[in-house]
Design an enzyme around this catalytic site. Structure first.
Site, PDB file in Angstrom:
ATOM      1  N   MET A 105      67.895  69.126  19.183  1.00 15.29           N
ATOM      2  CA  MET A 105      66.902  69.235  18.096  1.00 15.29           C
ATOM      3  C   MET A 105      67.140  70.518  17.299  1.00 15.29           C
ATOM      4  O   MET A 105      66.371  71.463  17.378  1.00 15.29           O
ATOM      5  CB  MET A 105      65.493  69.213  18.692  1.00 15.29           C
ATOM      6  CG  MET A 105      65.221  67.965  19.518  1.00 15.29           C
ATOM      7  SD  MET A 105      63.552  67.894  20.202  1.00 15.29           S
ATOM      8  CE  MET A 105      63.608  69.219  21.395  1.00 15.29           C
ATOM      9  N   ASP A 106      68.201  70.503  16.517  1.00 13.22           N
ATOM     10  CA  ASP A 106      68.634  71.713  15.820  1.00 13.22           C
ATOM     11  C   ASP A 106      68.047  71.768  14.415  1.00 13.22           C
ATOM     12  O   ASP A 106      67.997  70.762  13.719  1.00 13.22           O
ATOM     13  CB  ASP A 106      70.176  71.698  15.744  1.00 13.22           C
ATOM     14  CG  ASP A 106      70.736  73.043  15.325  1.00 13.22           C
ATOM     15  OD1 ASP A 106      71.952  73.109  15.060  1.00 13.22           O
ATOM     16  OD2 ASP A 106      69.974  74.025  15.273  1.00 13.22           O
ATOM     17  N   GLY A 107      67.607  72.982  13.994  1.00 15.61           N
ATOM     18  CA  GLY A 107      67.182  73.148  12.604  1.00 15.61           C
ATOM     19  C   GLY A 107      65.726  73.527  12.403  1.00 15.61           C
ATOM     20  O   GLY A 107      65.275  73.620  11.265  1.00 15.61           O
ATOM     21  N   THR A 154      71.194  67.255  15.125  1.00 16.89           N
ATOM     22  CA  THR A 154      70.765  67.295  13.719  1.00 16.89           C
ATOM     23  C   THR A 154      71.269  68.565  13.042  1.00 16.89           C
ATOM     24  O   THR A 154      71.855  69.439  13.688  1.00 16.89           O
ATOM     25  CB  THR A 154      69.231  67.234  13.631  1.00 16.89           C
ATOM     26  OG1 THR A 154      68.666  68.222  14.513  1.00 16.89           O
ATOM     27  CG2 THR A 154      68.716  65.868  14.029  1.00 16.89           C
TER      28      THR A 154
END
Lengths: 274, 248
Positions: A41-43, A215
């Site tokens: 769950m990047d960002g 992501t």
């Protein structure tokens, strides 16, 4: 009266959306549906910066709060689609290197959200889902560790889909832990085999991921599920995690369906040679 | 009376096919854009692609689908390109070990065979040789999980030998550096690649050794049969501009 009208309209929209999603997932299920999807769950922080959320010393986790809402909706869509296992990379051992205030804020947020997941109207309750926490949980603060344990104990007998949350986790730490456990249980004259290591991984008993989605367009796995990802389709869509929506999930499944035959064939060849 | 499901099924089937047609159209468009970019790069019009800074690229890995890897001339061509660009260390991986069995072909095809020094083929061990001043390491599936199991057995035998030690009475306790040392002791201590190129139908590492993939950037290049030098140049340029937080 007006409030009642508004809530009726909201409920009606909710029902219509549900029916439309059912149709869409019915169409997707003509092809192979992944049994296990894992998410990096990047960002979240970039999202907070981009949208000028109040990400300052008093609220360093604002992006992550929005990210959690996205996690809940993604879980709902996955379970409606028939995905049995969802795994998320919530907090890496490397993330402890961050600013202590940010780390504490994330720990507090984690505790708050785990408690939220155990309430009656949560997505876990709705689907009778089980929750796992994978990682070196001794590295977590006691309140978070106890809350995680409580969540696992409360849902251990649930028969529905599974949410696995990787927290205080890295793959290399997991492999090290599996080697320790294998050495501890080793019988005389029997060498340690790959199957022993598999059995001692945190992920034992769970199918290997079919898709790993990171992501925000980044192309590395950052020490996530390296042992389990031999035949996973690696995807890196551009949206930041809080922007990840139903259409991105549908696209991910369509991409997976395109390559499923090839990956299944390669996996089968290796299993045959074992 | 015709049931609703009998009418609905073909309609759903048509919509399903339509969705996949849309996916194919998007892929075709992306492929077209990529071809144009490669054309521009190979024309030499953009000077930024002429002198790429490879300081951050210490080790490059290439995963090739085993069917594609049987095309020895293509693999050899790729190695020549990488050497010309200035890559110093390449790790070639295919799941079945096709390239391990073909290493003599790379020696035969090199301009000066004395420039390549090959070791004898051993299916469960990495193969390392020099080619045009570039180190080439060839590995396969058996150099992944099975190597970690070998390392575990090495640690186990040391642990059992020292069982009288007070520390060991608390049970085995290993660190990640211990695992790395064990892998070195059993001959599987190859470096972690900074960048990994995947040649095949899907973006999948196909069992590349897990211990070596922690922060590796993984890029899908498509089938080996349609590989282009300009595509490799583009990926190396994009990598040179990458920034990693390493979790911070």
């Amino acid at each position: 009266m007006e409030k009642n009208d508004k809530s009726m309209i909201t409920k009606a929209i909710g029902h219509v959306s549900f029916v439309m999603r059912k149709c869409l997932f019915g169409i997707l299920s003509i092809g192979p549906v992944p049994a296990h999807i894992a998410f990096i769950m990047d960002g979240n922080r970039r999202y907070a910066k981009r949208h000028a959320l109040h990400q300052d010393s008093t609220n360093p986790g604002s992006g992550h709060r929005v990210g959690f809402k996205c996690l809940i909706s993604t879980l709902q869509y996955c379970y409606e689609m028939g995905v049995k296992y969802v795994t998320v990379y919530a907090f890496s051992i490397d993330n402890f290197k961050r600013d202590p205030q940010e780390v504490q804020s994330l720990m507090d947020l984690m505790k708050e959200k785990i408690d939220e997941l155990l309430t009656e109207d949560s997505v876990l309750k709705k689907f009778d889902a089980r929750i796992n926490f994978w990682g070196d949980l001794q590295l977590l603060s006691e309140p978070v560790r106890l809350t995680a344990k409580k969540a696992m104990d409360m849902t251990v007998h649930n028969k529905g889909p599974v949410l696995s949350v990787c927290v205080a986790y890295t793959s290399t730490n997991e492999i090290t832990h599996a080697i320790e456990a294998s050495v501890r249980e080793k019988q005389e004259n029997a060498p340690i085999e790959v199957s022993d290591l598999d059995r001692n991984m945190y992920t034992a008993g769970c199918l290997e991921p079919d898709i790993i989605i990171r992501t925000s367009g980044e192309t590395r796995l950052s020490n996530f599920l390296l042992w389990q990802s031999d035949f996973a389709h690696l995807q890196n869509p551009n949206p930041l995690w809080p922007e990840f929506s139903l259409r991105h999930l549908v696209w991910a499944v369509l991409e997976y369906q395109n390559v499923h035959g090839y990956l299944k064939k390669r996996k089968g060849e290796i299993e045959k040679n074992k | 009376m015709i049931e609703a499901s009998v009418i609905a099924s073909p309609i759903l089937g048509v919509v399903f096919c339509l969705l996949h047609v849309i996916v194919s159209l998007v892929h075709t468009w992306s492929h077209l854009v990529h071809q144009i970019q490669c054309l521009i790069i190979s024309s030499g019009l953009l000077s930024k692609y002429q002198n790429i800074n490879l300081n951050r690229l210490r080790h490059l890995a290439v995963v090739i689908d085993s069917e594609d890897a049987k095309n020895k001339s293509k693999v050899h061509q790729l190695l020549c390109w990488l050497s010309d660009i200035g890559v110093k260390y390449v790790i070639l991986y295919d799941i079945e070990g096709v390239m391990k069995k073909s290493d003599k072909a790379y020696e035969k095809n090199s301009a000066n065979p004395s420039e390549t020094k090959c070791m004898d083929f051993a299916p469960n061990m990495p193969l390392i040789f020099d080619m045009f001043g570039m180190t080439v390491e060839i590995i396969s599936y058996t150099d992944g999980k099975e190597a970690v199991a070998k390392g575990a057995n090495y640690l186990c035998s040391n642990y059992l030998k020292n069982q009288d030690d007070t520390l060991n009475k608390l049970g085995p306790k290993f660190t990640e550096p211990d695992i790395s040392s064990a892998l070195k002791a059993v001959g599987h201590d190859g470096p972690e690649p900074d960048l990994l190129l995947v040649y095949g139908p899907a973006r999948c590492h196909l069992g590349f050794p897990a211990w070596r993939l922690r922060y590796t950037e993984i890029v899908h290049m498509g089938p080996l049969t349609s590989m282009k030098l300009s595509a490799v140049v583009k990926v190396l340029y994009d990598f040179s501009k990458k920034h990693q937080n390493y979790g911070k």
